[in-house]
Each structure stands twice: as structure tokens, then as C-alpha cells.
Design a protein around this motif. Sequence first.
Motif, PDB file in Angstrom:
ATOM      1  N   GLY A   1     -11.664  -3.426   5.539  1.00 37.03           N
ATOM      2  CA  GLY A   1     -12.345  -2.970   4.594  1.00 37.03           C
ATOM      3  C   GLY A   1     -12.231  -1.400   4.364  1.00 37.03           C
ATOM      4  O   GLY A   1     -13.166  -0.739   3.713  1.00 37.03           O
ATOM      5  N   LEU A   2     -11.549  -0.727   5.419  1.00 36.71           N
ATOM      6  CA  LEU A   2     -11.505   0.758   5.381  1.00 36.71           C
ATOM      7  C   LEU A   2     -10.773   1.106   4.143  1.00 36.71           C
ATOM      8  O   LEU A   2     -11.037   2.685   3.701  1.00 36.71           O
ATOM      9  N   LYS A   3      -9.551   0.539   3.679  1.00 38.28           N
ATOM     10  CA  LYS A   3      -8.782   0.886   2.575  1.00 38.28           C
ATOM     11  C   LYS A   3      -8.757  -0.259   1.618  1.00 38.28           C
ATOM     12  O   LYS A   3      -8.923  -1.389   2.177  1.00 38.28           O
ATOM     13  N   LEU A   4      -8.424  -0.035   0.177  1.00 39.61           N
ATOM     14  CA  LEU A   4      -8.086  -0.991  -0.439  1.00 39.61           C
ATOM     15  C   LEU A   4      -6.607  -1.169  -0.800  1.00 39.61           C
ATOM     16  O   LEU A   4      -5.893  -0.177  -1.093  1.00 39.61           O
TER      17      LEU A   4
ATOM     18  N   GLY B   1     -11.977  -5.556  -0.674  1.00 38.75           N
ATOM     19  CA  GLY B   1     -13.211  -5.076  -1.367  1.00 38.75           C
ATOM     20  C   GLY B   1     -14.629  -5.489  -0.603  1.00 38.75           C
ATOM     21  O   GLY B   1     -15.660  -4.929  -1.280  1.00 38.75           O
TER      22      GLY B   1
ATOM     23  N   PHE C   1     -15.287   5.102  15.504  1.00 39.63           N
ATOM     24  CA  PHE C   1     -15.449   3.876  14.924  1.00 39.63           C
ATOM     25  C   PHE C   1     -16.099   2.894  15.761  1.00 39.63           C
ATOM     26  O   PHE C   1     -16.804   1.810  15.314  1.00 39.63           O
TER      27      PHE C   1
ATOM     28  N   ASP D   1      -6.632  -0.969   8.617  1.00 37.89           N
ATOM     29  CA  ASP D   1      -7.648  -0.432   7.761  1.00 37.89           C
ATOM     30  C   ASP D   1      -8.254  -1.320   6.721  1.00 37.89           C
ATOM     31  O   ASP D   1      -9.226  -1.505   6.080  1.00 37.89           O
TER      32      ASP D   1
ATOM     33  N   PRO E   1     -17.841  -5.113   1.873  1.00 35.32           N
ATOM     34  CA  PRO E   1     -18.245  -4.224   2.734  1.00 35.32           C
ATOM     35  C   PRO E   1     -18.387  -4.943   4.156  1.00 35.32           C
ATOM     36  O   PRO E   1     -18.026  -5.957   4.310  1.00 35.32           O
ATOM     37  N   GLN E   2     -18.126  -3.739   5.008  1.00 38.52           N
ATOM     38  CA  GLN E   2     -17.743  -4.298   6.506  1.00 38.52           C
ATOM     39  C   GLN E   2     -19.001  -5.243   7.104  1.00 38.52           C
ATOM     40  O   GLN E   2     -18.656  -5.952   7.720  1.00 38.52           O
TER      41      GLN E   2
ATOM     42  N   TYR F   1       0.756  -1.252   0.028  1.00 39.77           N
ATOM     43  CA  TYR F   1      -0.114  -0.114   0.034  1.00 39.77           C
ATOM     44  C   TYR F   1       0.868   1.156  -0.052  1.00 39.77           C
ATOM     45  O   TYR F   1       1.831   1.432   0.712  1.00 39.77           O
TER      46      TYR F   1
END
Lengths: 317, 520
Positions: free
Chosen positions: B311-314, B329, B350, B307, B331-332, B270
Motif C-alpha cells: 500500500g505504499l504505491k498505487l 488502495g 519503515f 511497495d 491503508p496499511q 506501473y
Amino acid sequence: MFEQLIQSIFQADFLFIIIRITAPILFAALAAVISEKAGVANIGLEGMMMITALFGFLFAYWTQSWIIGVLGAMFVGILLGLMMGFFSFKLKTDIILSGIAVNMLGAGGTIFLLNMFTGLRGNTGALVSPNILIPTIDIPLIDKIPILGEILSGHAILTYLAFIFVFLMRIFLYRTPLGLKIRAVGENPNAASSVGVSVIKMKYIAIAMSGALAGLGGAFMSMYYSQGWNQGMVAGRGFIALAAQAMGRGEPVGAMFSSLLFGLAQAMKTKVSGLRGMASYNYLIEMIPYVVTIVGLVFYAMSIKRKARKHQLRPIK
Amino acid sequence: MEAVHELVVRMEKITKIYPNGIAANRDVDFSVRKGEIHALIGENGAGKSTLMKILFGLEQPTDGAIYLNDERVNLSSPLEAISKGIGMVHQHFMLVPSLTVAENIVLGMAPKKGGLFIDYKEAVRLTREYSEKYNLFVEPDARVADIAVGMKQKVEILKALVRGAHVLILDEPTAVLTTQETVELFQELKNLREQGFTIIFISHKLKEIKELTDRITIMRAGRSVGVYDTDSITEQEISRLMVGRDVVLKMDKPEAVPGEHVLRVEDLHYVNEWGKKMLDGVSFSVRQGEIVGIAGVEGNGQRELVDILFGLKLPDSGDATVDGQSLIGLPQAQIRTLGVSYVPEDRMTFGIAQTANIQENMVSDRYRQKKFNKGPLFKMKSLNDESDRLIVDYAVLCKSRAQEVGMLSGGNIQKVVVAREFSSDPILIIADQPTRGIDVGATELIRNRLVDLSRAGAAVLLVSADLNEVMELSDNLIVMYNGQIAGYFDDGQWDDLMMGEYMLGLKRQSDDEIRRACHA
């Protein structure tokens, strides 16, 4: 029918009408620009215009002077702006809520005030006299030019002022220390306050200026455009102005062009409803300016829609 | 010897106790000599930032005195600090993106012409003058939004200099810089030192400190643990002073019996918005019944890793799977359906909805379940029973389940989060700083529950900047440095000195040793 329409559009008086109709929207759009630059969403423009339109007319009637009427409208606009600021910056209500409050005040309070001050109900038709209306002026030389003269000359003083203010606003925002501070506050209040710029003060200044400009728009409506005050006269121009601000990307010149677009739509409405056989479509035709506003905003939103930025946290689904 | 040096800043017995009772500084003495680069170093939460905020007038000390050039001062606001010659470059830049560099520099003190207008030429000239005088190259006409991070930092330094600063505080200035920009910054700072400026440099990168600074003040747990000449102390000694432990809470936990793989992280990469590699090929796995800890100084990729896992970042590349199914990818809500629980670091954002009540927060992940619904309505009885059970089970101190969560103490808020996350029969628990800033009682409860859950078969990934915590709780331990795994330890034979060396980049295991983290 379309021939008729096209004929009437390609005439100098159509362009004249556009300019005339644009002026109040432009004042309000500039009012939206200055407050938005300071990070203040002035959603109360509609109400401000209604109230200042009434007071502008009343001041002019009491003093029999249009100049005092216009100045009075600006003064009341400033007071309304400061009031919104006080509620939001000092008492910490949401600025949107205080804007809505001003709009409701404009819708209901004006009828009450009119009745209280004059004993009249609904409109001021009975009080109108020529010397309390904003005069028009012919521009020397230009008025002699065919077509161009017809379009540009013979407008109300405030109409010219609206377009002059576009450039004054630009200079104010980009060439003066105060304008710089206002923009800084709107964009990054932390950065501004870290170098000693008072965020609250800048916001008060901006919303007071916004009120003054809304006052000019209001005075234009009652003291020139409608020749007297009546309820429902502002007819959503305050909201259309917010759209013009957004479509103009918050810049004075951009706001001017989008105001002209909405002015065009309003003028079209007038033209179309004047055509033979259109009477039964009256309500449909009335929608034209508002539909244009919505379509304009959709295109605007599409044009600035940026690719979802990879580095922001993804929305929780 | 000491008397020869002129002290520009002298802070004496500074104590800062926040209203919530947390003591950020205790009796800290800190002084800086004129014309030196002085490092302030310590772990996260050691009190460096608080001390500097006090010096810059952003926070008021509870006790203690500040002297500038031997004159006692009272710094009640940043403006006052600026007027006394102190400038601060914040980690998050205080710049207005749409304004030009020159406009940012003169904001609030713009030169005028004709009494009314900005003399923009003068602003540009001023910028150029300072830029050349101090060798800080910036482009005065460029818009700040368009310039690189390194230049933004120079703009911040120039802003302080133009306002007459002679003491500059830089808060972890290299955290956002590329290697090349760091080299440039160091050269510029050395130039400033030669011209008589005094610089306070906050960092936890030992190499940088050795290279750049003259003296070091080391902080630990809100206290200063010593001032040293940089040349007279080794990196190992600094590391030991920084992380050295005072008290050890020993946990008695049964031996872990790892089972099947639950979480597999494969070669995650990343790159962040400034082009910095935050994750650089991270691979490891967590199995049933074990607690894998991730230790490391903050900012070495742990944040991004967590993250991505929730699922908060790809990621740019790589994969993460739970029971063989990829999380990337998703969803939470679906990640939760796979049996993943998440105790977030930032619990106020959060972890909970502050204005909702305890019950609502506790059932927010399960209110859709059949047993809580009857047609379009909730079965209030079952919801009430569920939340009452959790309140008792997790010893949440509150008036009732209807109390607003935001009104609770930090420890009790965290208990609400943990009660929800631990009670959903998770197969994988991601716990990010689960006990940060909370009281001892709550800490102990949360730690015990984590151990219980893992021994009952859950896989636990524990990320913590609290070295004691990861060392005590983990069955296996990963140390992250610079976006990579710097070491993997599965023998339980670790101590703080050794951890410190890996965390600060002094040591790194061989690739083969690191690969063991995958339990392949």
C-alpha cells in the motif's frame, strides 16, 4: 456608517497610512525572504524587532543621532541573527527553537534591559526628542502633484528605503554570485556543497542579513511609527511578516504585495475603530489584521495545494 | 603490452572497512587507461560504489594507495578530487531545480561583471561553448526543473567538464534513462573518448557494457575478480564471474505442500515518474505453505512490486488480492488486518521507530488489542509479558525491553522487526531483503523462522538481491528483469549460472512457462 467608512477610505491619507503601516512589515518580510531562501526558517523575527527597536532607540538617545540609532539597530539585529545561527548551525539546536528563544528574549528581556539602561519601566516616552526620530522627506516635484503627492511624499526615509530594498533584494538574489549560492544552498545543499559552496557560510550570511533587515523594521517602529519604545509595540508584525513571505511565494516582490495587503488590513482597523459607535467592538476590530493574515494564508495554502503526487510513497495511514 | 598504456587512475590494494565492521572493499586493485571507457560491474553490495566514492574523495580508504598519472594522491574531499581532474555523475543528480542550466553549471564559480554581478551572458556562453565542443546538447536558459532526465545528466557531465575533469565516473547512468536517451548518451560518451577523456562506467547491464566499453573490472563480495578486455569475454562468462558463489549454506527444509492461494497478483503495471515502465504485466500467486522467492538485479521492478503490495504505491493497472480481497488502495492497518506481515527492506525507516524502546516497537502493531487494554490504560503486565516472550523467543540481545531500539546492532534491530512481524499469526509474509547487512547468527535465525512459518501454513513472498538466499530458501522462484517476470522455476533445479543469465536479461522463458507462476 458604511458611507462614513467608504468616504474615509477613498481619501489620499488612507493610502498614505497604508504605505506607512506597510513599511515595518515589509522590512520584516524581506528578512523572512532572505533567510528562507537559504533554507533557514527565521521564526525569531518578532523578538528581533522588539530588541532592535529598543536598541535603536537607545543608541539614538545616547548619541542624539537617528542615523546611529538605525545603524545600531541593524548591528544588534545582525548579532541576534548570528547568535541564532551559532545555536542552530554549530550547536545543532532546532532553528525553530532558537527562534522561539529570541522571541521570548524579546518579550521579557527588553523590559529588563530598558530598566537597566534607563531606570524606566514600560516605555521610553520621557526620552523622546525630535532629533532622535527618523525624519520625513518631501519628494521634490512629486509633492506638487495633487493626490499622488499627498500619498507618496512626506514619508520617513526608512519607508522609502523599505520599498527600494524590495528591488535591491531581487537584484541581490538573482544577479549576484552570492545570491545564486544562497538560493542553491536553500534548495539543494548537497548540490551546492558538491561544487565547493560552503552551506554553513551561506546560511550565516543569510540570517545575518535577515537580522539587519529586522533591525530596520524595529528601528522604524520605535524611532518613527510609535515615537518611542513601548512593550507590545511590535504587536505580531514579525509573525505577520512570515505570513507575507509565504504568501509572496518567498519572492521579494510577492512579499511586498502581501505586506501591502496586511498594511491595508491594519489601516482598515484604524479607520473602523475611529468610526462613531464602534468603541464597544474594540476587541473585535483589533482582530482585523490577524484575521486577514489567517484568511490570506488559507487562500495561499489552497492555491498551492498540489494534487497528491502519484509517485511519492503514500502516507502511512 | 601493459606498459604501452598510460594509466590515469591506479588504485592499489584498496581496503575499506566501515566502523560497524563491514568490509566493503578488500585488497582491490583497479586501474584505468587513458582514453578508455572502463566498465565496473558487480552485484549490489559488491563494492563498486564504495570504490568509486573513495576515488571521488567521498570516503577514505582504510588501507591502500591511489595514484593519478603515477603521482600518489590523498583525496580527502570531492573538491580535491575535482581539482585533480576527477568528475562524478551521481545516480541522484546534484542539481538545483529552480536554477537554469547555465546557473547550475557555473554554481560556485560564477563569472562576474562589474565586480559584483553575475555575468549571466558569459555563463550561457561558457555553457554553449562546452556544449558544442563536446556535443552535449543542453538548453542553457531552461530551468533544470523543466528539463528531461537525459538532459539533466548532460548538465551533470558538463558541470564536471567545465571544472576541468578528464576522468569521468558515471554511476549507473542508464538506470534512469529511456532507450532513446541511452542511445544518445552512448554516442556522447564515445565522442568524449575520442577527445581523450577517460570514463569509468558503473553498470550491471551486460549488453550496454559489451556495446560501449573497452575493458571490464568485475567485482564480487568486495574483491576484484578480474580485469578483461571487453572483446575477449562473453556475456555468459561475465555473468558467471559476477554471481559465482564462494560458500553455499545448505538449508535442510521439509518438502513444501502448497495449499490454497493466498496472494494473487494480476497483471500489475506501473510507470515511474520518469516515464519508465517499472512493472510491465506482472502476474503470479503465492500459496499456503510455500516460499516464493523473487530474484533479480535491483531496479528491475521488485521495489515497486513490494511497495504496491504493502500500500505504499498505487499501480497504474492490475490487482493484488489476499484471500480474494483486493489490497489496492487499502491503508496499511487494513492490509495488516487481512493477515499480511511485512519485513521492509529499509528497516530504519519503515521497520522501527529508532528512539522508541524495544517493547514499544514490538507491540506497535497490536497495542490496540483487547488483551493489552483496560479502559483508557494499557495493561502493562500483559504488554511486558508479550515483549519479554518475544525477546526470548527471537533471542534479541539487549539489556532490557526498555532499551532504545536505535542503540542495538543491525542484526538485533532486524530481530525486533521480525519478532513483531512473524508473531502476529500472518497468513502472508512479505519479506523484503530480510537478512541484508546483518550477522550470520541473526541471518540463520530469520531464515529458519521463515521456513518454519511457511511449513506451518503461511504463504511467504521473499524478495532478495542475495542470490544465495533466494536460491536456498525458495520452494519456487521467480526471476524479474526489466519489470517483467523473465523466468519461473518450480523444480528446485536451479543454479547461480542459470539465474545469472535470467537476471541479466540474456535468457527469458516462453510466455507459457512464465504463466505457470500463477498456479492457475
